[in-house]
Design a protein around this motif. Structure first.
Motif, PDB file in Angstrom:
ATOM      1  N   PRO A 199      74.043  76.628  88.847  1.00 36.58           N
ATOM      2  CA  PRO A 199      75.185  76.216  88.607  1.00 36.58           C
ATOM      3  C   PRO A 199      76.169  76.747  89.536  1.00 36.58           C
ATOM      4  O   PRO A 199      76.007  77.635  90.220  1.00 36.58           O
ATOM      5  N   LEU A 200      77.373  75.933  89.737  1.00 35.20           N
ATOM      6  CA  LEU A 200      78.251  76.245  90.605  1.00 35.20           C
ATOM      7  C   LEU A 200      78.970  77.692  90.570  1.00 35.20           C
ATOM      8  O   LEU A 200      79.089  78.091  91.723  1.00 35.20           O
ATOM      9  N   LEU A 201      79.190  78.234  89.409  1.00 37.52           N
ATOM     10  CA  LEU A 201      79.595  79.631  89.346  1.00 37.52           C
ATOM     11  C   LEU A 201      78.787  80.610  90.252  1.00 37.52           C
ATOM     12  O   LEU A 201      79.458  81.427  90.817  1.00 37.52           O
ATOM     13  N   SER A 202      77.607  80.400  90.436  1.00 36.78           N
ATOM     14  CA  SER A 202      76.737  80.983  91.341  1.00 36.78           C
ATOM     15  C   SER A 202      76.530  80.480  92.589  1.00 36.78           C
ATOM     16  O   SER A 202      76.628  80.933  93.822  1.00 36.78           O
ATOM     17  N   GLY A 203      76.318  79.434  92.590  1.00 30.85           N
ATOM     18  CA  GLY A 203      75.992  78.420  93.769  1.00 30.85           C
ATOM     19  C   GLY A 203      76.998  78.403  94.732  1.00 30.85           C
ATOM     20  O   GLY A 203      76.736  78.556  96.127  1.00 30.85           O
ATOM     21  N   PHE A 250      78.902  80.484  95.708  1.00 33.32           N
ATOM     22  CA  PHE A 250      79.275  81.625  96.594  1.00 33.32           C
ATOM     23  C   PHE A 250      77.857  82.203  96.941  1.00 33.32           C
ATOM     24  O   PHE A 250      77.545  83.295  97.110  1.00 33.32           O
ATOM     25  N   HIS A 251      76.988  81.295  97.267  1.00 37.66           N
ATOM     26  CA  HIS A 251      75.462  81.463  97.805  1.00 37.66           C
ATOM     27  C   HIS A 251      74.858  82.581  96.815  1.00 37.66           C
ATOM     28  O   HIS A 251      74.199  83.339  97.511  1.00 37.66           O
ATOM     29  N   ASP A 252      75.088  82.616  95.588  1.00 29.01           N
ATOM     30  CA  ASP A 252      74.504  83.376  94.681  1.00 29.01           C
ATOM     31  C   ASP A 252      74.625  84.892  94.654  1.00 29.01           C
ATOM     32  O   ASP A 252      73.779  85.594  94.074  1.00 29.01           O
ATOM     33  N   GLU A 253      75.751  85.181  95.423  1.00 29.93           N
ATOM     34  CA  GLU A 253      76.131  86.667  95.366  1.00 29.93           C
ATOM     35  C   GLU A 253      76.541  87.137  94.057  1.00 29.93           C
ATOM     36  O   GLU A 253      76.078  88.161  93.561  1.00 29.93           O
ATOM     37  N   PRO A 254      77.041  86.407  93.041  1.00 31.06           N
ATOM     38  CA  PRO A 254      77.265  86.790  91.611  1.00 31.06           C
ATOM     39  C   PRO A 254      76.083  87.037  90.908  1.00 31.06           C
ATOM     40  O   PRO A 254      76.161  88.104  90.104  1.00 31.06           O
ATOM     41  N   THR A 255      74.959  86.058  91.179  1.00 32.40           N
ATOM     42  CA  THR A 255      73.702  86.409  90.288  1.00 32.40           C
ATOM     43  C   THR A 255      72.875  87.812  90.927  1.00 32.40           C
ATOM     44  O   THR A 255      72.715  88.743  89.989  1.00 32.40           O
ATOM     45  N   ILE A 256      72.966  87.863  92.235  1.00 30.00           N
ATOM     46  CA  ILE A 256      72.587  89.270  92.813  1.00 30.00           C
ATOM     47  C   ILE A 256      73.271  90.483  92.162  1.00 30.00           C
ATOM     48  O   ILE A 256      72.737  91.310  91.671  1.00 30.00           O
TER      49      ILE A 256
END
Length: 612
Positions: free
Chosen positions: A123-127, A129-135
């Protein structure tokens, strides 16, 4: 490819780099070994018993779903005592963190592992920012290890190395002032992915968890067929090897190092006979159990491996599949999007250094050795995850909250079990309309791959935008890849062949039904086998039979135009014109066809007639 080495952090790691791995390749991240385990348990001086129960917590296919997934994508099915099915809302990293932290209590030996696709198609919240939030969230979750999945390659090996090792994005830089992205403080394992030139694994193939003399090795692989389901750029310069051969090779290597307890993390899976998360996969009734690629893989993996954590199919199962020696071995998968986690007990024998193997439900045992648990939303949220989500949401808000269009009801895509999905029709229509003008490609038909539809369009408001409003963030969550649209010439014969490839060849066992734009109609007879399932004389475009010799302008995303998902015929197109992104044409269609007063209704999904 090169990468900056990961800097050593506070010594809280328990995953010691296995001997000799520092030389594996330029992309290997050096992992510091810790003096005590990450959950703060000291090394106690009591005399250890013969066996130790090690808790293995696992999940898979998170796909950057930090916030609870919306609509049907955020529900799990639970079979009730009376046999009825109940849908339970689940998932969201605030709840996943609480679930895992609660589960670890009272377990001095606890490992958290994952089966790949932690990021990608997010989803946008992670995507955004190139998935930095998920890591960052996974670091806070105390994830110990994960295998790579196919989606970890969406942006290529160099970007995957950055997610492991840290450093700001090469194009967009750092997202927060005075804050550098630190990378994953857990190893990503990619045993069966090698650099074409050097022949070496691009990341660590395995790692060893150690505590008080207990050693458990983890080998991580993704499915060998990753290049068929990822854009060509994502897998450029990489070779993907057989899952069984790779795992067996490294299991032998671990054994030589004295590591006898081994868990394989495999981004490939199966389909249980029931979609209920609490289905007893070891039921012996007719049609019970599990099918799909993982069954053959499990049967081929050396008995040296004690348990398999799997993924990719987004299914929930805890099964016992015998190893080649005929002994029971657990194979688990925890659905997707953080809706479930698996809790498995590995009984470690200090004398043999091996896991005492039993089936999921050993005779006389009150508790199963392994079970899936719901990440329910009626438990407290983890404060640190709430803060993380709020921080990134603040950065995303100006883009995410922008209205794109209006809908009158839920338009189901990912959550639809039908062959033709209402959201699939909507996306294909948007692509046809966007690329039909002569100067935009002159398309007469459009195809959308079902796997590219990542969620539903939900009528209920996700934030303050109001019910029925489709925001940019919601549209992005449906199509997060930002694939460029292509228009190509295909003959009628190639068109027919593409439709046949939905249900034959690599797609025969698990059909991939293309979503089609309005005007294309045909019958799919699922009582037949292979290509014969497509009733060729029913294929019509705007009421006319397809002429095998005629040329047609066909719109599709670049993944399909490259022959992805087993559609080799679509990869044979000529006179290619590259158009805007799939997301741009989707948003343009929403804007052109809906207003607050006249919202878009779900399409009828009546283009493909299905005979079951």
């Amino acid at each position: 490819m090169s990468a900056t080495p990961q800097k050593n952090r506070a010594p809280r790691r328990v995953l010691a780099a296995a001997a000799g791995l520092a030389t594996v390749g330029a992309l290997v991240a050096a992992m510091p070994a810790g003096a005590q385990d990450r959950h703060g348990h000291g090394h106690g001086h009591h005399k250890p018993g013969r066996t130790v129960d090690v808790q293995l917590l696992s999940f898979n296919d998170l796909h950057g779903n930090l916030e609870p997934p919306a609509g049907s994508a955020g529900k799990v099915i639970e079979t009730q005592p009376d046999g009825s099915a109940k849908e339970i809302p689940a998932g969201g990293v605030e709840y996943l963190a609480t679930s895992l932290r609660t589960a670890r209590k009272g377990h001095p030996y606890s490992i958290t592992a994952a089966g790949g696709d932690m990021v990608g198609a997010s989803p946008l919240l992670s995507g955004l920012f190139h998935d930095e939030p998920t890591i960052e969230a996974l670091n806070k979750l105390d994830l110990d290890v994960t295998s790579v999945g196919n989606h970890e390659f969406d942006e290529g090996a160099t970007e995957l190395a950055r997610l492991q090792n840290g450093g700001c994005h090469p194009v967009e830089g750092c997202y927060e002032k005075d804050k550098k992205f630190e990378g994953a403080d857990f190893p990503y394992l990619a045993a069966n992915v090698t650099n074409e030139k050097s022949g070496k694994p691009i990341l660590k193939p395995y790692t060893v968890w150690k505590k008080n003399g207990v050693k458990i090795g983890f080998i991580g692989v993704t499915l060998e067929g990753t290049p068929n389901i990822v854009t060509a750029n994502g897998v450029k310069g990489l070779k993907f090897h057989d899952e069984i051969e790779t795992i067996n090779k490294y299991a032998k290597k671990l054994n030589r190092q004295g590591v006898k307890s081994i868990v394989a993390l495999i981004h490939e899976g199966g389909a249980p006979a029931s979609t209920s998360y609490n289905y007893d996969c070891d039921s012996s009734g007719a049609g019970d159990g599990i099918s799909g690629p993982i069954t053959d893989i499990a049967k081929g993996i050396t008995p040296k491996v004690d348990a398999l954590v799997t993924g990719h199919t987004h299914q929930a199962y805890v099964c016992t599949i015998p190893d080649p020696a005929g002994n029971p071995r657990m194979v688990t998968s925890a659905s997707s999007f953080g809706k479930l986690y698996t809790d498995t007990t590995l009984t470690y024998d200090r004398r043999t250094k091996d896991i005492v193997r039993t089936s999921v439900k050993s005779a006389g045992a009150k508790n199963p050795k392994s079970a899936n648990h719901i990440v329910s939303r009626d438990q407290p949220k983890a404060d640190d995850m709430t803060a993380l989500i709020a921080r990134w949401n603040t950065l995303a808000a100006p883009i995410a909250n922008k209205p794109q269009g209006y809908i009158s009801a839920d338009i189901n895509g990912r959550g639809s079990t039908a062959i033709e999905k209402p959201l699939g029709d909507l996306i294909a229509d948007a692509q046809l309309e966007g690329l039909a003008p002569a100067d935009k490609g002159g398309a007469v038909v459009a195809f959308m791959n079902p796997g590219g539809i990542r969620s539903d369009l939900v009528h209920k408001a996700s934030g303050a935008e109001g019910d029925g409003v489709v925001t940019y963030g919601e549209a992005f969550t449906v199509q997060p890849f930002t694939n460029m649209m292509n228009v190509v010439d295909l003959t009628g014969a190639q068109l027919v062949e593409a439709l046949q490839q939905q249900v034959s060849g690599s797609n025969e066992a698990s059909p991939k039904i293309l979503q089609v734009s309005k005007g294309l109609t045909y019958t799919l007879d699922m009582t037949k086998t292979g290509a014969a399932r497509v009733v060729t004389d029913t294929i019509k475009l705007n009421g006319e039979a397809i002429d095998p010799a005629k040329s047609y302008r066909v719109a599709m995303n670049e993944f399909l135009a490259g022959g992805g998902d087993g559609f080799a015929a679509l990869g044979q197109g000529t006179n290619k014109l590259v158009g805007p992104s799939d997301l741009d044409v989707f948003n343009a269609y929403l804007a052109a066809h809906s207003t607050a007063e006249a919202p878009l209704a779900p399409p009828a999904a009546d283009r493909i007639t299905v005979v079951q």
